[in-house]
Design an enzyme around this catalytic site. Structure first.
Site, PDB file in Angstrom:
ATOM      1  N   GLU A 207      39.553 -18.902  16.754  1.00 57.35           N
ATOM      2  CA  GLU A 207      38.764 -19.578  17.791  1.00 57.35           C
ATOM      3  C   GLU A 207      39.607 -19.886  19.029  1.00 57.35           C
ATOM      4  OE1 GLU A 207      35.663 -19.704  17.578  1.00 57.35           O
ATOM      5  OE2 GLU A 207      35.313 -19.410  15.430  1.00 57.35           O
TER       6      GLU A 207
ATOM      7  N   CYS B 282      32.499 -27.543  11.796  1.00 60.00           N
ATOM      8  CA  CYS B 282      33.793 -26.888  12.091  1.00 60.00           C
ATOM      9  C   CYS B 282      34.208 -27.163  13.527  1.00 60.00           C
ATOM     10  CB  CYS B 282      33.712 -25.382  11.872  1.00 60.00           C
ATOM     11  SG  CYS B 282      33.686 -24.943  10.133  1.00 60.00           S
TER      12      CYS B 282
ATOM     13  N   HIS C  17      37.881 -19.113  11.612  1.00 59.97           N
ATOM     14  CA  HIS C  17      36.697 -18.943  10.751  1.00 59.97           C
ATOM     15  C   HIS C  17      36.916 -17.722   9.866  1.00 59.97           C
ATOM     16  CE1 HIS C  17      33.762 -21.669  12.959  1.00 59.97           C
ATOM     17  NE2 HIS C  17      33.484 -21.873  11.678  1.00 59.97           N
TER      18      HIS C  17
HETATM   19  N1  PCA Z   1      31.825 -23.976   7.865  1.00 63.15           N
HETATM   20  C1  PCA Z   1      30.907 -24.792   8.638  1.00 63.15           C
HETATM   21  C2  PCA Z   1      31.236 -26.198   8.261  1.00 63.15           C
HETATM   22  C3  PCA Z   1      32.124 -26.129   7.077  1.00 63.15           C
HETATM   23  C4  PCA Z   1      32.507 -24.719   6.964  1.00 63.15           C
HETATM   24  O1  PCA Z   1      33.330 -24.250   6.157  1.00 63.15           O
HETATM   25  C5  PCA Z   1      30.964 -24.492  10.134  1.00 63.15           C
HETATM   26  O2  PCA Z   1      31.253 -23.348  10.507  1.00 63.15           O
HETATM   27  O3  PCA Z   1      30.709 -25.380  10.942  1.00 63.15           O
END
Ligand code: PCA
Length: 199
Positions: A72, A135, A159
């Protein structure tokens, strides 16, 4: 000390691979935290963590619909969700911190990280949105507290896609081997120590 965070399961996912990965990487120099999928809790935890002597933070979250590791670039001051968090909260167009900037950039250069991962044969890309769910709230809150307290700490968010165990009975689901993701995070830890952390 490097801090690694992963999340507990949420929604209809009974495992969260971000926590499965983080668990593999705990050692004397790497402290791990399991973060609740709660907007309110996720926005407060970074302040506690950053009070300790940390060289860098790598937060990991699960993105079930992404096919590759995504690094990100930015976190935004917004909580906006169609699905409730694990405490039943469904924010709509709410700021995370009233006095925060609209956005903060990652303090680990995302293109350098992705270049490094690709050079090791790990498919990955730079993402320009961490979403508006928990997140993004966690990533934003780390950057907000570091900024507010003048802390020059490398802080980044990754991610991750489904891993092979999740895809086992789903023939059309893209996935990345857990071992590759572990290797990606090890590469990022090494990058932070070599280029970004103060002595
Ligand atoms: N993914 C979610 C919240 C927790 C996770 O592992 C997200 O992308 O916001």
């Amino acid at each position: 000390m490097i801090i690694l965070t992963g999340f507990e399961p949420f929604g209809n996912h009974n495992v969260n691979p971000s926590w499965e990965i983080v668990k593999e990487l705990e050692d004397d120099d790497t402290k791990i935290y399991k973060i609740p999928v709660s907007f309110e809790k996720a926005k407060k935890i970074p302040a506690e963590i950053l009070m300790k002597n940390v060289n860098g933070v790598i937060s990991i979250g699960y993105a079930p619909s992404r096919a590759q590791i995504s690094v990100e670039a930015v976190a935004i001051n917004l909580m906006d969700s169609m699905t409730p968090d694990n405490e039943g909260y469904t924010p709509s167009m709410k700021k995370i911190y009233e006095d925060g900037a609209p956005a903060y950039f990652s303090t680990v250069p995302p293109h350098e990280v992705v270049g490094l991962l690709k050079s090791k044969g790990i498919p990955s890309y730079v993402s320009h949105s961490a979403g508006t769910y928990v997140c993004n709230t966690l990533f934003y809150s780390f950057l907000y507290f570091a900024n507010k307290n003048g802390l020059q700490i490398p802080i980044c968010f990754v991610h991750i896609p489904p891993t092979e165990n999740i895809a086992l009975n789903k023939p059309n689901l893209p996935y990345v081997q857990k071992d590759s993701i572990v290797k990606a995070i090890e590469t990022m830890i090494d990058f932070i120590y070599r280029h970004l952390s103060s002595p």
